[in-house]
Motif scaffolding. Structure first.
Motif, PDB file in Angstrom:
ATOM      1  N   TRP A   1       0.825  -1.203   0.000  1.00  0.00           N
ATOM      2  CA  TRP A   1       0.000   0.000   0.000  1.00  0.00           C
ATOM      3  C   TRP A   1       0.864   1.259   0.000  1.00  0.00           C
ATOM      4  CZ3 TRP A   1      -0.774   3.982   3.599  1.00  0.00           C
ATOM      5  CH2 TRP A   1      -1.910   4.773   3.397  1.00  0.00           C
ATOM      6  N   ARG A   2       0.502   2.236  -0.825  1.00  0.00           N
ATOM      7  CA  ARG A   2       1.206   3.508  -0.872  1.00  0.00           C
ATOM      8  C   ARG A   2       0.173   4.640  -0.806  1.00  0.00           C
ATOM      9  NH1 ARG A   2       4.367   0.567   0.344  1.00  0.00           N
ATOM     10  NH2 ARG A   2       6.252  -0.151  -0.678  1.00  0.00           N
ATOM     11  N   PRO A   3       0.367   5.603   0.089  1.00  0.00           N
ATOM     12  CA  PRO A   3      -0.604   6.700   0.206  1.00  0.00           C
ATOM     13  C   PRO A   3      -0.427   7.756  -0.881  1.00  0.00           C
ATOM     14  CG  PRO A   3       1.192   7.039   1.735  1.00  0.00           C
ATOM     15  CD  PRO A   3       1.441   5.699   1.076  1.00  0.00           C
ATOM     16  N   GLU A   4      -1.519   8.406  -1.220  1.00  0.00           N
ATOM     17  CA  GLU A   4      -1.485   9.551  -2.124  1.00  0.00           C
ATOM     18  C   GLU A   4      -1.178  10.826  -1.340  1.00  0.00           C
ATOM     19  OE1 GLU A   4      -5.174   9.713  -4.513  1.00  0.00           O
ATOM     20  OE2 GLU A   4      -5.482   7.676  -3.765  1.00  0.00           O
ATOM     21  N   ILE A   5      -1.582  10.846  -0.075  1.00  0.00           N
ATOM     22  CA  ILE A   5      -1.493  12.043   0.757  1.00  0.00           C
ATOM     23  C   ILE A   5      -0.905  11.674   2.113  1.00  0.00           C
ATOM     24  CG2 ILE A   5      -2.849  13.828   1.953  1.00  0.00           C
ATOM     25  CD1 ILE A   5      -4.988  13.470  -0.241  1.00  0.00           C
ATOM     26  N   ASP A   6      -0.049  12.546   2.648  1.00  0.00           N
ATOM     27  CA  ASP A   6       0.372  12.458   4.041  1.00  0.00           C
ATOM     28  C   ASP A   6      -0.394  13.524   4.807  1.00  0.00           C
ATOM     29  OD1 ASP A   6       2.483  10.570   4.943  1.00  0.00           O
ATOM     30  OD2 ASP A   6       3.520  11.342   3.179  1.00  0.00           O
ATOM     31  N   ALA A   7      -0.954  13.138   5.945  1.00  0.00           N
ATOM     32  CA  ALA A   7      -1.756  14.055   6.745  1.00  0.00           C
ATOM     33  C   ALA A   7      -1.473  13.822   8.228  1.00  0.00           C
ATOM     34  CB  ALA A   7      -3.240  13.864   6.438  1.00  0.00           C
ATOM     35  N   THR A   8      -2.079  14.638   9.055  1.00  0.00           N
ATOM     36  CA  THR A   8      -1.872  14.551  10.495  1.00  0.00           C
ATOM     37  C   THR A   8      -3.184  14.643  11.253  1.00  0.00           C
ATOM     38  OG1 THR A   8      -1.650  16.950  10.805  1.00  0.00           O
ATOM     39  CG2 THR A   8       0.359  15.727  10.268  1.00  0.00           C
ATOM     40  N   LEU A   9      -3.165  14.121  12.468  1.00  0.00           N
ATOM     41  CA  LEU A   9      -4.198  14.359  13.475  1.00  0.00           C
ATOM     42  C   LEU A   9      -3.469  14.623  14.782  1.00  0.00           C
ATOM     43  CD1 LEU A   9      -6.811  11.529  12.796  1.00  0.00           C
ATOM     44  CD2 LEU A   9      -7.117  13.986  12.402  1.00  0.00           C
TER      45      LEU A   9
ATOM     46  N   GLY B   1      -4.570  17.929   9.208  1.00  0.00           N
ATOM     47  CA  GLY B   1      -4.710  18.173   7.788  1.00  0.00           C
ATOM     48  C   GLY B   1      -3.489  17.690   7.033  1.00  0.00           C
ATOM     49  N   LYS B   2      -3.366  18.134   5.814  1.00  0.00           N
ATOM     50  CA  LYS B   2      -2.303  17.672   4.929  1.00  0.00           C
ATOM     51  C   LYS B   2      -0.936  18.210   5.345  1.00  0.00           C
ATOM     52  CE  LYS B   2      -5.283  17.331   0.907  1.00  0.00           C
ATOM     53  NZ  LYS B   2      -5.614  17.907  -0.397  1.00  0.00           N
ATOM     54  N   VAL B   3       0.077  17.373   5.106  1.00  0.00           N
ATOM     55  CA  VAL B   3       1.472  17.782   5.276  1.00  0.00           C
ATOM     56  C   VAL B   3       1.887  18.468   3.984  1.00  0.00           C
ATOM     57  CG1 VAL B   3       3.832  16.989   5.674  1.00  0.00           C
ATOM     58  CG2 VAL B   3       1.924  15.815   6.821  1.00  0.00           C
ATOM     59  N   ASP B   4       2.356  19.704   4.094  1.00  0.00           N
ATOM     60  CA  ASP B   4       2.802  20.450   2.914  1.00  0.00           C
ATOM     61  C   ASP B   4       4.172  19.947   2.451  1.00  0.00           C
ATOM     62  OD1 ASP B   4       0.534  22.039   2.855  1.00  0.00           O
ATOM     63  OD2 ASP B   4       1.456  23.669   4.011  1.00  0.00           O
ATOM     64  N   PRO B   5       4.491  20.108   1.169  1.00  0.00           N
ATOM     65  CA  PRO B   5       5.819  19.711   0.670  1.00  0.00           C
ATOM     66  C   PRO B   5       6.932  20.384   1.485  1.00  0.00           C
ATOM     67  CG  PRO B   5       4.372  20.256  -1.162  1.00  0.00           C
ATOM     68  CD  PRO B   5       3.643  20.645   0.099  1.00  0.00           C
TER      69      PRO B   5
ATOM     70  N   ILE C   1      -4.644   7.783   2.374  1.00  0.00           N
ATOM     71  CA  ILE C   1      -3.961   8.772   3.213  1.00  0.00           C
ATOM     72  C   ILE C   1      -3.179   8.068   4.310  1.00  0.00           C
ATOM     73  CG2 ILE C   1      -4.253  10.799   4.696  1.00  0.00           C
ATOM     74  CD1 ILE C   1      -7.067  11.124   3.479  1.00  0.00           C
ATOM     75  N   ARG C   2      -1.917   8.466   4.482  1.00  0.00           N
ATOM     76  CA  ARG C   2      -1.157   8.049   5.662  1.00  0.00           C
ATOM     77  C   ARG C   2      -1.323   9.170   6.675  1.00  0.00           C
ATOM     78  NH1 ARG C   2       4.098   6.146   4.373  1.00  0.00           N
ATOM     79  NH2 ARG C   2       4.342   8.151   3.375  1.00  0.00           N
ATOM     80  N   ILE C   3      -1.913   8.834   7.840  1.00  0.00           N
ATOM     81  CA  ILE C   3      -2.184   9.831   8.868  1.00  0.00           C
ATOM     82  C   ILE C   3      -1.202   9.635  10.018  1.00  0.00           C
ATOM     83  CG2 ILE C   3      -3.912  10.805  10.421  1.00  0.00           C
ATOM     84  CD1 ILE C   3      -6.037   9.420   8.573  1.00  0.00           C
ATOM     85  N   HIS C   4      -0.409  10.665  10.290  1.00  0.00           N
ATOM     86  CA  HIS C   4       0.524  10.678  11.414  1.00  0.00           C
ATOM     87  C   HIS C   4      -0.259  11.197  12.612  1.00  0.00           C
ATOM     88  CE1 HIS C   4       3.947  10.251   8.597  1.00  0.00           C
ATOM     89  NE2 HIS C   4       3.165  10.962   7.801  1.00  0.00           N
ATOM     90  N   VAL C   5      -0.365  10.379  13.673  1.00  0.00           N
ATOM     91  CA  VAL C   5      -1.219  10.712  14.815  1.00  0.00           C
ATOM     92  C   VAL C   5      -0.361  11.136  16.005  1.00  0.00           C
ATOM     93  CG1 VAL C   5      -3.047   9.885  16.339  1.00  0.00           C
ATOM     94  CG2 VAL C   5      -2.907   9.019  13.989  1.00  0.00           C
ATOM     95  N   PHE C   6      -0.677  12.325  16.535  1.00  0.00           N
ATOM     96  CA  PHE C   6       0.072  12.914  17.636  1.00  0.00           C
ATOM     97  C   PHE C   6      -0.817  13.125  18.853  1.00  0.00           C
ATOM     98  CE2 PHE C   6       2.258  14.071  13.788  1.00  0.00           C
ATOM     99  CZ  PHE C   6       3.595  14.020  14.113  1.00  0.00           C
TER     100      PHE C   6
END
Length: 160
Positions: free
Chosen positions: A6-14, A42-46, A85-90
């Protein structure tokens, strides 16, 4: 489905703040998940790190500043015929300022023993307890629209 490929199209956060027996959620007003309760994010910017994105998004959505957030997990969030989406959870335990409503979100403090999962994404009930217990995790959730098709959660030995 094999999550190994699996490969995400978007990296995001919560980012969730947990303090005094409560967790800070948002009622999301727009974007993916509008109308649901979730963590700020939301989304991780480049060129931006997930941590920097988590703090930026939190501040934009709630006009408050989380202190010393730490990454506890990742969620592979896949929608059939939709977005991946790969969501990085903090998690943070201290908040500077009081969260306030913005164009994107309405803040809501919920007791950790009475989380309104019925108003959240269906996979949250499987991995959010790990965040509440400060246990690193990874989760894999597959949806068709809003319907959860599959969810797997793994505990990790450390925060990597």
């Amino acid at each position: 489905m094999s999550w190994d490929d699996w490969r995400p199209e978007i990296d995001a956060t919560l980012l969730y703040v947990v303090r005094d027996g409560e967790i800070l959620l948002i009622h999301k007003k727009r974007g993916i998940g509008a109308g649901k309760l979730n963590g700020a994010g939301g989304k991780v910017d480049p060129g931006e790190s997930p941590l920097d994105a988590a703090v930026r998004e939190f501040e934009e959505e709630l006009r408050a500043h989380p202190l010393d957030p730490r990454k506890l997990g990742e969620v592979a969030f896949d929608v059939v015929d939709g977005v991946s989406i790969r969501i990085h959870v903090f998690r943070a335990d201290v908040l500077e300022g009081e969260p306030s409503e913005t164009d994107e979100a309405i803040p809501l403090w919920a007791p950790v023993d009475d989380i309104p999962y019925d108003r959240m994404w269906a996979d949250d009930r499987y991995w959010l307890p790990h965040l509440l217990e400060d246990r690193p995790f990874e989760a894999f959730a597959r949806f068709e629209g809003d319907e959860l098709l599959d969810c797997e959660v793994r505990c990790l030995a450390d925060g990597s």
